[in-house]
Design an enzyme around this catalytic site. Structure first.
Site, PDB file in Angstrom:
ATOM      1  N   GLU A 102       0.923  -1.069   0.170  1.00 28.75           N
ATOM      2  CA  GLU A 102      -0.097  -0.106   0.163  1.00 28.75           C
ATOM      3  C   GLU A 102       0.627   1.212   0.062  1.00 28.75           C
ATOM      4  O   GLU A 102       0.577   2.228  -0.755  1.00 28.75           O
ATOM      5  CB  GLU A 102      -0.897   0.099   1.170  1.00 28.75           C
ATOM      6  CG  GLU A 102      -1.855  -1.176   1.554  1.00 28.75           C
ATOM      7  CD  GLU A 102      -1.069  -2.425   2.268  1.00 28.75           C
ATOM      8  OE1 GLU A 102      -2.022  -3.006   2.774  1.00 28.75           O
ATOM      9  OE2 GLU A 102      -0.125  -2.557   2.139  1.00 28.75           O
ATOM     10  N   CYS A 124      -2.822  -3.616   7.084  1.00 30.61           N
ATOM     11  CA  CYS A 124      -2.451  -3.607   8.640  1.00 30.61           C
ATOM     12  C   CYS A 124      -2.980  -2.134   9.264  1.00 30.61           C
ATOM     13  O   CYS A 124      -3.066  -1.151   8.569  1.00 30.61           O
ATOM     14  CB  CYS A 124      -1.126  -3.829   8.788  1.00 30.61           C
ATOM     15  SG  CYS A 124       0.105  -2.514   8.264  1.00 30.61           S
TER      16      CYS A 124
END
Length: 139
Positions: free
Chosen positions: A89, A114
């Site tokens: 990401e 996460c």
């Protein structure tokens, strides 16, 4: 012939991007798409450019120490098995050019982010996150 919808199309691209991941444990891909359905960034998890990655023998602390020392689910950022990779990401957001380019964009990821990446995604101005199993919209 039926064309895939945008979500399916970009999740498929994220899966292809994940194949480049430099990790012995997980391969994650991410794609940033603007409101005009144009891909503006992509990334996969791996070591920073120019540094040895997890696939280089002995470079991965988590893999080297094993599950007895670094249990699954333990912190990737601190402790004996800290991860040397940058998450997919973050690499996709960097590739897209940061906040100005990402405001209102959608991020397609092959797995749920996460907690740390979720904060970065919100800070980057991403409006929507799509994974194979869920969708999250941010105000």
């Amino acid at each position: 012939m039926t064309r895939p919808d945008w979500d399916s199309y970009y999740l498929g691209i994220a899966v292809a991007v994940a194949a480049r991941a430099d990790c012995t444990r997980r391969q994650v891909g991410a794609v940033v798409v603007n409101a005009d359905h144009r891909q503006i960034g992509q990334g996969y998890n791996g070591a920073p450019p120019g540094e040895p990655g997890c696939l280089t023998a002995g470079a991965c602390p988590r893999g080297r120490l094993g599950p007895d020392v670094v249990p699954p689910g333990s912190s990737y950022d601190t402790g004996p098995g800290s991860c040397i990779s940058v998450h997919a990401e973050v690499n996709a957001l960097l590739d897209a050019g940061g906040r100005a380019a990402c405001l209102g964009a959608t991020l397609f990821i092959t797995d749920a982010p996460c907690d740390g990446c979720a904060r970065i995604i919100r800070a980057a101005g991403i409006a929507r996150v799509v994974t194979p199993h869920s969708e999250v919209s941010h105000p």
